[in-house]
Scaffold this active site. Structure first.
Site, PDB file in Angstrom:
ATOM      1  CG  ASP A  29      -5.908 138.007   2.692  1.00 40.83           C
ATOM      2  OD1 ASP A  29      -5.356 138.925   3.311  1.00 40.83           O
ATOM      3  OD2 ASP A  29      -6.370 138.151   1.536  1.00 40.83           O
ATOM      4  CB  ILE A  30     -10.866 137.699   0.476  1.00 45.42           C
ATOM      5  CG1 ILE A  30     -12.059 137.219  -0.326  1.00 45.42           C
ATOM      6  CG2 ILE A  30     -10.238 138.935  -0.169  1.00 45.42           C
ATOM      7  CD1 ILE A  30     -13.247 138.171  -0.298  1.00 45.42           C
ATOM      8  CG  ASN A  86       1.572 145.325   4.511  1.00 41.57           C
ATOM      9  OD1 ASN A  86       2.749 145.003   4.649  1.00 41.57           O
ATOM     10  ND2 ASN A  86       0.711 144.611   3.808  1.00 41.57           N
ATOM     11  CB  VAL A  95      -8.023 146.940   5.046  1.00 41.87           C
ATOM     12  CG1 VAL A  95      -9.169 147.035   6.053  1.00 41.87           C
ATOM     13  CG2 VAL A  95      -8.502 146.244   3.770  1.00 41.87           C
ATOM     14  CG  HIS A  99      -4.765 143.884   8.375  1.00 45.15           C
ATOM     15  ND1 HIS A  99      -5.161 145.184   8.196  1.00 45.15           N
ATOM     16  CD2 HIS A  99      -4.069 143.539   7.271  1.00 45.15           C
ATOM     17  CE1 HIS A  99      -4.736 145.605   7.023  1.00 45.15           C
ATOM     18  NE2 HIS A  99      -4.041 144.630   6.438  1.00 45.15           N
ATOM     19  CG  HIS A 101      -0.969 140.417   5.952  1.00 47.65           C
ATOM     20  ND1 HIS A 101      -1.786 140.138   4.897  1.00 47.65           N
ATOM     21  CD2 HIS A 101      -0.945 141.766   6.055  1.00 47.65           C
ATOM     22  CE1 HIS A 101      -2.239 141.263   4.369  1.00 47.65           C
ATOM     23  NE2 HIS A 101      -1.738 142.280   5.062  1.00 47.65           N
TER      24      HIS A 101
HETATM   25  P1  5GP Z   1      -3.255 145.220   3.493  1.00 45.92           P
HETATM   26  O1  5GP Z   1      -2.992 145.432   2.022  1.00 45.92           O
HETATM   27  O2  5GP Z   1      -4.076 146.344   4.056  1.00 45.92           O
HETATM   28  O3  5GP Z   1      -2.023 144.940   4.286  1.00 45.92           O
HETATM   29  O4  5GP Z   1      -4.081 143.895   3.590  1.00 45.92           O
HETATM   30  C1  5GP Z   1      -5.466 143.837   3.482  1.00 45.92           C
HETATM   31  C2  5GP Z   1      -5.813 142.400   3.257  1.00 45.92           C
HETATM   32  O5  5GP Z   1      -7.183 142.230   3.472  1.00 45.92           O
HETATM   33  C3  5GP Z   1      -5.499 141.904   1.844  1.00 45.92           C
HETATM   34  O6  5GP Z   1      -4.606 140.800   1.903  1.00 45.92           O
HETATM   35  C4  5GP Z   1      -6.867 141.532   1.291  1.00 45.92           C
HETATM   36  O7  5GP Z   1      -6.829 140.395   0.455  1.00 45.92           O
HETATM   37  C5  5GP Z   1      -7.676 141.307   2.542  1.00 45.92           C
HETATM   38  N1  5GP Z   1      -9.082 141.609   2.392  1.00 45.92           N
HETATM   39  C6  5GP Z   1      -9.621 142.740   1.875  1.00 45.92           C
HETATM   40  N2  5GP Z   1     -10.954 142.684   1.903  1.00 45.92           N
HETATM   41  C7  5GP Z   1     -11.279 141.479   2.454  1.00 45.92           C
HETATM   42  C8  5GP Z   1     -12.520 140.851   2.740  1.00 45.92           C
HETATM   43  O8  5GP Z   1     -13.615 141.366   2.495  1.00 45.92           O
HETATM   44  N3  5GP Z   1     -12.462 139.616   3.330  1.00 45.92           N
HETATM   45  C9  5GP Z   1     -11.268 139.011   3.606  1.00 45.92           C
HETATM   46  N4  5GP Z   1     -11.341 137.794   4.170  1.00 45.92           N
HETATM   47  N5  5GP Z   1     -10.088 139.577   3.356  1.00 45.92           N
HETATM   48  C10 5GP Z   1     -10.085 140.804   2.775  1.00 45.92           C
END
Ligand code: 5GP
Length: 120
Positions: A29-30, A86, A95, A99, A101
């Site tokens: 995760d970034i 989520n 996103v 996914h 986590h």
């Molecule tokens: P969500 O909030 O949808 O459950 O999680 C999306 C996750 O994707 C977040 O933890 C966010 O940091 C990660 N994320 C978003 N954009 C990128 C990206 O371009 N690269 C990586 N490696 N992670 C990303």
């Protein structure tokens, strides 16, 4: 709908990839929320948990097996880790490509949110 994760799958943008095969991709995760924080995604575009179909059941189970494999690669499988998916706005999804986590590397608090429900 195509998201940034499709760009990562297609190597249009870089990611720190931990595992890849024809069905799934695991990458860091970034914006890590724990000492170890990676994501496991299906290569198929599935927007939310609500969109998982019967034909997706195998890949969603496989995502969990890959989460466990990569956790083992990090050496945290025995001390433990958390998997989270989520869904939509209240779930904190940003996103719209499902996914998993995987968070590890320290004892994780529970419940996982900071806002407490008011018990009247
Ligand atoms: P969500 O909030 O949808 O459950 O999680 C999306 C996750 O994707 C977040 O933890 C966010 O940091 C990660 N994320 C978003 N954009 C990128 C990206 O371009 N690269 C990586 N490696 N992670 C990303």
């Amino acid at each position: 709908m195509t998201t940034i994760f499709t760009k990562i799958i297609e190597k249009q943008i870089p990611a720190d990839i931990l595992f890849e095969d024809e069905r799934v991709l695991a990458f860091k995760d970034i914006s890590p929320q724990a000492p170890i924080h990676f994501l496991v995604i299906p290569k198929k575009e599935i927007a939310t948990t609500n969109d998982i179909s019967a034909e997706d059941e195998a890949v969603v189970g496989y995502m969990h097996r890959i989460a466990a494999k990569v956790a083992k690669d990090f050496g945290v499988d025995q001390q433990g880790y958390r998997t989270v998916m989520n869904c939509n706005a209240d779930g904190g999804q940003t996103v719209y490509h499902i996914h998993l986590h995987v968070l590890a590397g320290k004892p994780l608090g529970w419940p996982p949110y900071t806002d407490r429900l008011k018990v009247e």
